[in-house]
Enzyme design. Sequence first.
Site, PDB file in Angstrom:
ATOM      1  N   GLU A   1      -2.284   0.170  -8.946  1.00  0.00           N
ATOM      2  CA  GLU A   1      -3.198   0.011 -10.277  1.00  0.00           C
ATOM      3  C   GLU A   1      -2.908  -1.164 -11.274  1.00  0.00           C
ATOM      4  OE1 GLU A   1      -4.119   4.063  -8.655  1.00  0.00           O
ATOM      5  OE2 GLU A   1      -2.334   2.806  -8.733  1.00  0.00           O
TER       6      GLU A   1
ATOM      7  N   GLY B   1      -5.928   6.065  -5.471  1.00  0.00           N
ATOM      8  CA  GLY B   1      -6.471   7.570  -5.449  1.00  0.00           C
ATOM      9  C   GLY B   1      -6.139   8.135  -4.261  1.00  0.00           C
TER      10      GLY B   1
ATOM     11  N   GLU C   1      -2.828   9.264  -4.473  1.00  0.00           N
ATOM     12  CA  GLU C   1      -2.886  10.739  -5.577  1.00  0.00           C
ATOM     13  C   GLU C   1      -3.400  11.850  -4.778  1.00  0.00           C
ATOM     14  OE1 GLU C   1      -3.388   8.538  -9.587  1.00  0.00           O
ATOM     15  OE2 GLU C   1      -4.995   8.024  -8.423  1.00  0.00           O
TER      16      GLU C   1
ATOM     17  N   ALA D   1      -9.641   3.615  -4.821  1.00  0.00           N
ATOM     18  CA  ALA D   1     -10.795   4.246  -5.317  1.00  0.00           C
ATOM     19  C   ALA D   1     -11.853   3.074  -5.180  1.00  0.00           C
ATOM     20  CB  ALA D   1     -10.692   4.276  -6.756  1.00  0.00           C
TER      21      ALA D   1
END
Length: 260
Positions: free
Chosen positions: A135, A112, A115, A66
């Site tokens: 993360e 992300g 994901e 991200a």
Amino acid sequence: MTYENILSKTENSINYITINRPNKLNALNKATIQELHEAFKAADSDKAVKVIIVTGSGEKAFVAGADISEFADFDVENGGKLAAKGQELLFDFVENLGTPVIAAVNGFALGGGLELAMACHFRVASDNARMGLPEVSLGVIPGYGGTQRLPQLVGKGRAMEMVMTAGMIDAQTAHGYGLVNHVTSQEEMIPLAEKIAGKIMRNSSVAIKGAIKAVNANYQDGINGFDVEISEFGNCFGTADFKEGTTAFLEKRQADFPGE
């Protein structure tokens, strides 16, 4: 439609969506998530599209995470809203899409990015791919479904290790874990995804949509997947695809599914 952060094109009934922020290693910011939502929604509503392939531009990254600069100063409330909105717009949306979505994972798929790949229906990877959920090294946890989908795919123990160490695994390890279905060279990654898409497209798109719904039901709290399977199975009997499929079988010919 013209996008700033992604590319979308359809050829031979395959919609290709490419995250196109190579200078940022295709990192996901809010604008990119919104554009991806719009592109997936448009492809899913287009009857000419039978399969979607999503990948990243360049050779370095599928999506390297991200865009941290967007949320570095968020508080508790804004952090929760960020995760909720992202899951609604993109990650849950892709997982429950009726059109099959193949992630072609080239290079880094981190945070992300992994994901997003896990939200797709399955994954092929280039042999230079590296995957992980880093993360906790930033003081947060995966917020776009990573703590839920990773254990479903690789098992609880491996998922716990990957999340807690914030480490990366290579493509062959990911294949051994069941995180990706296939590993090939970067040059052959899209052709392999297209070959699999070709096999999918020979079948009933209506039945495939029902199968996706039934499989996903097994992972939803409070939903009995067997009941969903029974319902979707029954629904198939009212479709033109079922009539064509069974007729073609009895007539010993290739089915020509109308997609209805």
